[in-house]
Each structure stands twice: as structure tokens, then as C-alpha cells.
Design a protein around this motif. Structure first.
Motif, PDB file in Angstrom:
ATOM      1  N   ALA A  30      17.636 -56.015  54.671  1.00  0.00           N
ATOM      2  CA  ALA A  30      16.635 -55.368  55.513  1.00  0.00           C
ATOM      3  C   ALA A  30      16.351 -53.948  55.041  1.00  0.00           C
ATOM      4  O   ALA A  30      15.412 -53.329  55.507  1.00  0.00           O
TER       5      ALA A  30
ATOM      6  N   GLU B 161      27.598 -44.298  64.175  1.00  0.00           N
ATOM      7  CA  GLU B 161      27.078 -44.608  62.844  1.00  0.00           C
ATOM      8  C   GLU B 161      26.245 -45.876  62.965  1.00  0.00           C
ATOM      9  O   GLU B 161      26.403 -46.631  63.910  1.00  0.00           O
ATOM     10  N   TRP B 162      25.419 -46.156  61.967  1.00  0.00           N
ATOM     11  CA  TRP B 162      24.591 -47.362  62.049  1.00  0.00           C
ATOM     12  C   TRP B 162      25.428 -48.623  62.229  1.00  0.00           C
ATOM     13  O   TRP B 162      25.120 -49.480  63.050  1.00  0.00           O
ATOM     14  N   ALA B 163      26.478 -48.740  61.445  1.00  0.00           N
ATOM     15  CA  ALA B 163      27.268 -49.970  61.515  1.00  0.00           C
ATOM     16  C   ALA B 163      27.872 -50.132  62.910  1.00  0.00           C
ATOM     17  O   ALA B 163      27.917 -51.229  63.464  1.00  0.00           O
ATOM     18  N   GLN B 164      28.325 -49.017  63.492  1.00  0.00           N
ATOM     19  CA  GLN B 164      28.868 -49.069  64.849  1.00  0.00           C
ATOM     20  C   GLN B 164      27.777 -49.401  65.852  1.00  0.00           C
ATOM     21  O   GLN B 164      27.984 -50.150  66.791  1.00  0.00           O
ATOM     22  N   TRP B 165      26.618 -48.800  65.645  1.00  0.00           N
ATOM     23  CA  TRP B 165      25.501 -49.037  66.559  1.00  0.00           C
ATOM     24  C   TRP B 165      25.138 -50.517  66.570  1.00  0.00           C
ATOM     25  O   TRP B 165      24.928 -51.119  67.616  1.00  0.00           O
ATOM     26  N   LEU B 166      25.078 -51.107  65.369  1.00  0.00           N
ATOM     27  CA  LEU B 166      24.747 -52.530  65.274  1.00  0.00           C
ATOM     28  C   LEU B 166      25.762 -53.377  66.027  1.00  0.00           C
ATOM     29  O   LEU B 166      25.418 -54.339  66.700  1.00  0.00           O
ATOM     30  N   GLU B 167      27.015 -52.992  65.890  1.00  0.00           N
ATOM     31  CA  GLU B 167      28.086 -53.760  66.519  1.00  0.00           C
ATOM     32  C   GLU B 167      28.058 -53.594  68.040  1.00  0.00           C
ATOM     33  O   GLU B 167      28.098 -54.561  68.786  1.00  0.00           O
TER      34      GLU B 167
ATOM     35  N   PHE C 226      23.544 -53.193  69.411  1.00  0.00           N
ATOM     36  CA  PHE C 226      22.633 -54.258  69.019  1.00  0.00           C
ATOM     37  C   PHE C 226      23.223 -55.640  69.257  1.00  0.00           C
ATOM     38  O   PHE C 226      22.573 -56.512  69.823  1.00  0.00           O
ATOM     39  N   ARG C 227      24.466 -55.826  68.838  1.00  0.00           N
ATOM     40  CA  ARG C 227      25.069 -57.141  69.027  1.00  0.00           C
ATOM     41  C   ARG C 227      25.840 -57.229  70.339  1.00  0.00           C
ATOM     42  O   ARG C 227      25.776 -58.215  71.060  1.00  0.00           O
TER      43      ARG C 227
END
Lengths: 314, 492
Positions: B44, B378-384, B387-388
Motif C-alpha cells: 500500500a 507509531e503507524w504499526a501500533q495504530w494499525l494494530e 485499525f484492527r
């Protein structure tokens, strides 16, 4: 000497093993999944699952740790999750930026600190000493990234002697060295300030010792006494600091690498952490730990070289 | 004699200088983020498209600088009456950068790869309705759909739908082979990507001979690199506070374009108290958009009242539905039985629009009694987490995919709206091919989410580019993430 070496080597190996386990656990425990990071906000769950399988992330952690460890021993660090290139190659490329930069900075800081420390110690309390001490206060206080930005402002933007950053590669060594000059200065000055202070106080301690008085009494001038007897004895604390500084310069240049957009190890780790490129983070951190431990090992050996008592005792 | 020589030398060097100047055909373009790898069809990351879209890779259709969908590798096409069959006629004489010929089978391969079971295409949904792809003859491809999709030509213009060479797949992530006007040459990871003009290009030859993309993430380093003229252009310049300085400098031109990034204050529609529409409406009225744009983005950004790009012809201005009105906001909260306000979480990803904007929004919400606990992620944390995990009250995100209003039809999407009426509009829209009817449906969709106050709609993300004043042809807007260099040239 041999037992001393063996003892040091054993503790080196144990440290490395413990470090690898801690690094792996810490990195794997951090929340965030590289596959969902790669695929963004519109990805469907089955796509993420497909990518996880492709990356080998569906394998149990335990098995991944041993695969990583055994790979590393044979020099294979695995494949980066995001870049999809061998980690070993990526690290090697970055190493050839970070290592020369650290060496340049270290050389520079030593070249400044030794004469400055000697000068200040030899003229203790004089205006020169005060001047050097004042300058080192300033050097310790100034954050290196701010200093870096000032260097860019003066030498890249106003005078246009250097480019503002980037690294052209080693095809032309002169250009490469030029690109590393400003970053090396920015890294070196605060280190030089610390080293000067250590050098000076170590020398002053030594100057008060009995053997120095004896040296003076047998007719040596102050300068000769420092050169022949003082310097060597003052080197132990100085070597310790140099060892610490080298590790710091190798691993800690991350901010300077950002300011000068250099493709070094620090920037690689930084990028890998945000992208959850776990295997790269683990491998680079492991390499840095390895470097720190090896440097300390080398410093230990250097102690033994300058101080025969250390050899005799063990 | 000596003086004469020097004079001659000076003359020669001036001539040489002028000659070099007149013929500048190389460019160095900087951007903030480096692509993780070079396959636009399996990630993405917008940075991949920012480097490769249109330059190296092309699709059957493509976006032009204004966002219109125009022919790409397909020169024209026919659509069957029932909207289920698209017959694409391909450009003749197109070759991939590795010298192999571009044919219908490559199109079939690329589309089949994107929609396959084990595909890692980040936008797999774009290809969902494709039932089969057939090779009619080397220059004709027939795409059959299981249901009509009005946006197929639009979908095929995405970077995720570009045509790749089958034999290049194994190495595509580090050695991309496309059909575009520039060939990939070299990637020094962490530093730069180099390209070179494709002399066999089927379309108009680009003016540039070589192009270098550099990656400079630190905003102050970005500023320095432009000021020192290390780079010729910086696309997506990360320090908007410095723009006035560049505008005043005759060496540079500043372009402020629009993007497809709707920046929203996302609300968790399934989590109390945001499951109450009155509370969401109260939040919407408590927000002063202009203060956020001025404070967080230094004035760059267009206010929006719904999840749609204001430059799109179908955009409806619905800002009045959620105008800044503290009185009304307090009244709505009282109506919802929360006159004293409440406490919720505000989880912020790294970009400055979120971090700076979050502080301002927190202060604005405090005015009506809503307390927020800010967490920086952080983005990865945000996604986890957000977002998820859907574990959040409020968050700020810019949704940068073009035409992504369809996400509101997904009940499991992180803000958890998924109203059946909305899904019904999307379903009708997907099957509709008549432009007028599509436009009407899109407007209905915008109204519905705006009236329901699904999220707080803040502003459309702006896209600042700073370039040497002598460069022309750079894209001002970002209808898709791209740095199309095919039309870029130096004026002297």
C-alpha cells in the motif's frame, strides 16, 4: 595472558547469546505486524494472511528464533520483510557509511582532545586552561543535531562548500569523504569536549602522584615528566571513554544520519522499526551489540597493553 | 600571450557552460518516504507509486495530472450493453524494459495475479468483480465481470493495477521491469533511486534523460537540501512553515496542490458514547476547522464537510451541516444526556496533521466539556490498536486512497459505520455506468454520511512541491500518488 584472553572470550560469547535472546523477545513483543503495515488501510484480511505466509511470519516464534540464530552464525541474516533483499547485504552497505563516519569522528575527537587536554593539564589554572575548559563546557552542552544544523546552514546553504547531505558512494573516495566531513565534525565536537575533560582530569590526578614528583626530582622538566610517565598512566580512563564513544558513534549517529540523510545503520534501524521490519531490527541491533562487546573486548586488551599489572593479576 | 590564452579559455568555458545549461536533461527529485520495495502491485506504500507510477509502470488506463482517467496501454475499448464485458485494444509496438514484447497475455497475467487466491495486492477489492480475463489476440483483451462495475476504468488506472512482465516477477521488488518512459537503473537503499530515459518508449519521448529520486525524511534536512540546491524539486515538502521563505526566493517555485487525502476525526461508531448520533453531531459542531488548518498545517488544506475530495466535480459542500457552533454542540450534548461532557481517548498516528491537529482538537473539545486522553502511536501500533483492534474513541487519519467513500459500506471498517442504506447506495453505484446517475448516487452517499456525522470531517490534505523555478511540467495535484516525469522539462 592466555587465561585472561580465554576468560574475556567466554564472557563475550555468553553476552552475545543473552543479547540475542533479549533482542528477539523485545522486538517480537512490540505490537505491530509487518504484513498489515505493508498492505495499508484497504487490504482485505485474506491478503494480509497471504503476505504473512509469504514472509514466513506464520511460523512459531520459537522456531523463528532458532532459525535466525543459526542463520546468523553462518552469516545468513535472512531476508528483509519490506525490502525483500538479504539483510546481510543491506547491513554491509550501510556499514560502509556508518563505520567510516564513526572512525572519522573518533579520529577527529581524539586529535582535538589529546593536545587540548595535555595543554590544559600542563597549564592548570592559567587563562589557557580556563579557555579550554570553557570551550568544553560549551561542547558538552550543545546538542550535536543542533550543531549539525548550524554546520549545514553555514557550509552548505550559505557558503555552498558542501552539499547539505546524502552520500554519493565510495566510487569516488574523495567525494565520499567530503560527504562525511560535516557529519563527522558534528559528531566529533561534543565527544572531543568530553574526552578533553577526561584527559585533563586524568593527567591532573597523575601529576599529584609520588612517582611524578620523583620524576621531577631526578631532573625531568614538567613537560618531559608528563610525556614519559604521566601520559601512559592517564590513558586507562581515556581508553575507557574512547571505547564507549566508539560504540556510541557507531550506533548513536542516528540523529546525525537523519539530519544529513546518510544511508547509515542508524537510519536503517529507524526505518525498520517504523515499518516493523523485525528481522532487520533484530539483526542490526545484534550487530551493534556485537560491535560494542568486541570494542569493549579490544579495550580490555588495550588496558592489558598499557597496564602490565592487569596481565599479571589474571 | 598568457592573457590571450586565459581569455580564450574563459570564452570556451563560458560557451561550455552555456551549452551544458541549455541542455540540462537530468533532474533530482526528493521526497520524504523511501519505497519499501519496488512492486506497486503488492504494497500500500504510496512511496512506491510516487517513484514508479507512469515513469516505469503503466496500466491499461491511467490518471492524468487532473485526475481524469485516460487511455494508457489500452488505446481504446468497447463496453457491452449489459456492462459486463470490456474489450480492450492495446497499444501497438510496446516493449518492456527487458526487451520483451508487451502483449495481451501480459495483461491477463497481471490482472490474474492481482486477483488470485494468494495475491498480496493491497487493493485486491478493485479486481473483485472480474470474472475472467481472456486473450482474444495479441492486441486484444476481453475482461468479463460477474456484475457490472461502473468504476472499472478508474480502478484499472490505479498503481496497483499496472501491467507487469511475467518473467520479471521474481525480482520485481528490487528490479522493476515496466513499459514506461523511464527505465529503472539503480537503487541505493536508504539514499536514492536512479532512472534513465527509455529510448524504445512507445509514446512521446520524455525531455529528461536521467532522473534521480532521493529520500530525505527529516523536515529540516529537507529544507536544507532545497536551499543548498542539492535537489531540483521536493515533492510533498514536509515543512509547510518554510513555504513563505521559498515563495520569496526567485530561485524557486512553490506549487500547492490537492490530494485525495480526506483528513478526518474518526469516531468509533460502535463504542459509547459515539454510538449516539447526537454525541457525534456535538463533536462535529465543536470543531473549528480553520483553526486546525492554520495551527497544524500552516494554512495549507481545504475544509471538507464529508468524505469526498473538494476538487472532484461530484463534491457537495456540506460544511454547514457541521459548522463551528459551540452553543449547538453543548445543546446536543445535553440532549444526549451528557451535559457535563465525557472523557474519551484520542489516538494519534505519527504525521504532523494528526499530532499537531490532535492537540488543537483536544483543546477545542474541552470547550464543550469533552476531555480527551491523547496517546501517540507509531503507524504499526495504530494499525494494530485502532485499525484492527478498534480500541479507540477518537483518532485522526488522512484517508489518501482516491474515491474511497466505499469504506463506509464496510461494517467492520475501523470506525464501524456500515449502515445498510449506505451499503445499498454503494451497491447501486457499483452497478451503474451512466455518468449522471453515478454522480447523483455519489452525492447521496456524501450527504448520508455527513448527516449521520459518522466522523468529524476536517480538511483535504494539501500537497506542497518546491522546485527550481526553471522546471516545468511537474504535477501540482496528486489524483493518485505519483511524480510523473514524462512531461517535465527544464526551460533553459
Amino acid at each position: 595472558m592466555l587465561t585472561y584472553l580465554l576468560k574475556r572470550l567466554t564472557s563475550l560469547v555468553i553476552s552475545l547469546l543473552v543479547a540475542s535472546l533479549v533482542i528477539f523477545l523485545v522486538v517480537e513483543v512490540a505490537p505491530g505486524d509487518p504484513a498489515s503495515f505493508m498492505l495499508g488501510l484497504n487490504a482485505q484480511p485474506d491478503t494480509v494472511a497471504a503476505l504473512r505466509a509469504e514472509l514466513g511470519l506464520d511460523v512459531p516464534k520459537f522456531a523463528r528464533y532458532f532459525a535466525w540464530l543459526s542463520g546468523m552464525i553462518s552469516g545468513d541474516f535472512g531476508m528483509s520483510y519490506t525490502y525483500r533483499t538479504p539483510v546481510a547485504q543491506m547491513i554491509a552497505d550501510r556499514f560502509w557509511v556508518s563505520m567510516p563516519l564513526a572512525l572519522m569522528a573518533l579520529a577527529l575527537s581524539t586529535l582535538i582532545a589529546f593536545p587540548a587536554g595535555l595543554f590544559a593539564a600542563a597549564r592548570r589554572g592559567s587563562a589557557g586552561d580556563m579557555g579550554v575548559m570553557g570551550a568544553t563546557q560549551l561542547g558538552v552542552a550543545i546538542p550535536n543535531f543542533w550543531f549539525a544544523m548550524m554546520l549545514v546552514l553555514v557550509f552548505a546553504i550559505n557558503l555552498r562548500w558542501f552539499s547539505a547531505g546524502g552520500f554519493p558512494g565510495w566510487d569516488d573516495p574523495l567525494l565520499a569523504l567530503k560527504a562525511l566531513t560535516l557529519p563527522a565534525i558534528a559528531l566529533a565536537l561534543p565527544q572531543a569536549a568530553i574526552l578533553t575533560r577526561v584527559m585533563r582530569s586524568a593527567l591532573l590526578d597523575i601529576l599529584g602522584e609520588d612517582f611524578m614528583r620523583t620524576a621531577r626530582a631526578k631532573g625531568l622538566s614538567a613537560r618531559q615528566a608528563i610525556w614519559r610517565h604521566g601520559l601512559r598512566n592517564a590513558l586507562i580512563p581515556v581508553l575507557t571513554i574512547i571505547g564507549l564513544q566508539f560504540s556510541f558513534l557507531l550506533a548513536g549517529a542516528i540523529i546525525i544520519e537523519q539530519v544529513f540523510f546518510l544511508p547509515g545503520l542508524g537510519r536503517l534501524v529507524f526505518q525498520a522499526i517504523t515499518q516493523r521490519d523485525l528481522i532487520v531490527v533484530e539483526s542490526v541491533v545484534m550487530l551493534l551489540v556485537f560491535a560494542v562487546i568486541v570494542v569493549n573486548f579490544a579495550v580490555d586488551l588495550a588496558y592489558a597493553a598499557v597496564d602490565p599489572r592487569l596481565r599479571a593479576r589474571t | 600571450m598568457k592573457r590571450l590564452n586565459l581569455g580564450a579559455l574563459a570564452a570556451i568555458s563560458i560557451c561550455a557552460g552555456a551549452a551544458v545549461h541549455a541542455a540540462q536533461t537530468d533532474i533530482t527529485v526528493a521526497m520524504q518516504l523511501e519505497p519499501p520495495h519496488l512492486d506497486p502491485t503488492s504494497a500500500a506504500a504510496g512511496a512506491i507509486d510516487s517513484v514508479l507510477y507512469s515513469n516505469v509502470f503503466e496500466g491499461l488506463t491511467r490518471f492524468d495530472a487532473d485526475g481524469a482517467v485516460i487511455p494508457g496501454l489500452a488505446s481504446d475499448w468497447e463496453i457491452s450493453e449489459d456492462g459486463l464485458t470490456y474489450t480492450f485494444h492495446l497499444q501497438e509496438g510496446v516493449t518492456f524494459h527487458d526487451g520483451t514484447e508487451f502483449e495481451a497475455s501480459d495483461v491477463k497475467f497481471s490482472l490474474d495475479r492481482a486477483r488470485a487466491e494468494d495475491s498480496t495486492n493491497a487493493q485486491k477489492a478493485l479486481f473483485e468483480s472480474i470474472d475472467s480475463v481472456e486473450v482474444v489476440d495479441p492486441l486484444t483483451v476481453r475482461v468479463t465481470l460477474s456484475q457490472p462495475i461502473g468504476a472499472l476504468l478508474f480502478n484499472l488506472a490505479w498503481g496497483d493495477a499496472v501491467i507487469v512482465a511475467p518473467e520479471s516477477i521474481d525480482e520485481i521488488k528490487s528490479r522493476p521491469i515496466g513499459t514506461g518512459a523511464f527505465k529503472f537503473v539503480n537503487w541505493v537503499q536508504g539514499d536514492r533511486i536512479e532512472m534513465q530515459r527509455n529510448t524504445d518508449y512507445w509514446g512521446d519521448a520524455p525531455a529528461l534523460e536521467t532522473a534521480t529520486f532521493r529520500f530525505i525524511s527529516d523536515p529540516s534536512a529537507a529544507f536544507a537540501s532545497v536551499m543548498a540546491e542539492d535537489v531540483d524539486a521536493f515533492v510533498g515538502f514536509p515543512a509547510p512553515e518554510n513555504l513563505p521563505q521559498f515563495e520569496a526566493d526567485p530561485r524557486f517555485q512553490v506549487l500547492v496542490g490537492s490530494t485525495e487525502g480526506e483528513t478526518i476525526l474518526a469516531m468509533n461508531n460502535k463504542q459509547p458514547p459515539f454510538d449516539n448520533p447526537l454525541v457525534r453531531e456535538a463533536v462535529a459542531h465543536a470543531i473549528d476547522r480553520q483553526a486546525i488548518i492554520d495551527g497544524a498545517m500552516f494554512g495549507l488544506g481545504t475544509p471538507i464537510g464529508t468524505h469526498f475530495a473538494p476538487h472532484n466535480p461530484d463534491y457537495v459542500d456540506l460544511i454547514d451541516l457541521s459548522n463551528y457552533d459551540l452553543e449547538k454542540s453543548r445543546q446536543l450534548l445535553a440532549e444526549a444526556g451528557m451535559a457535563d461532557g465525557f472523557t474519551t481517548t484520542l489516538k494519534l498516528p505519527p504525521p504532523s496533521y494528526a499530532r499537531r491537529g490532535g492537540e488543537i482538537i483536544a483543546a477545542q473539545l474541552r470547550e464543550v466539556g469533552i476531555q480527551t486522553e491523547i496517546t501517540n502511536l507509531e503507524w504499526a501500533q495504530w494499525l494494530e490498536e485502532v485499525f484492527r483492534g478498534k480500541n479507540f474513541g477518537l483518532s485522526i487519519v488522512s484517508h489518501t486512497e482516491p474515491m474511497d467513500i466505499g469504506i463506509y459500506a464496510r461494517p467492520d471498517y475501523y470506525f464501524q459505520y456500515g449502515k445498510p442504506e449506505f451499503a445499498a447506495i454503494m451497491e447501486t453505484l457499483n452497478a451503474e455506468t451512466d455518468p449522471d446517475a453515478r454522480s447523483a448516487l455519489l452525492k447521496d452517499a456524501q450527504r448520508l454520511i455527513s448527516e449521520d456525522h459518522v466522523n468529524g470531517y476536517l480538511f483535504q490534505l494539501a500537497f506542497p512541491t518546491i522546485a527550481n523555478a526553471k522546471i516545468e511540467g511537474l504535477w501540482k495535484n496528486q489524483p493518485t500518488q505519483a511524480t510523473d516525469l514524462t512531461g517535465v522539462r527544464w526551460t533553459e
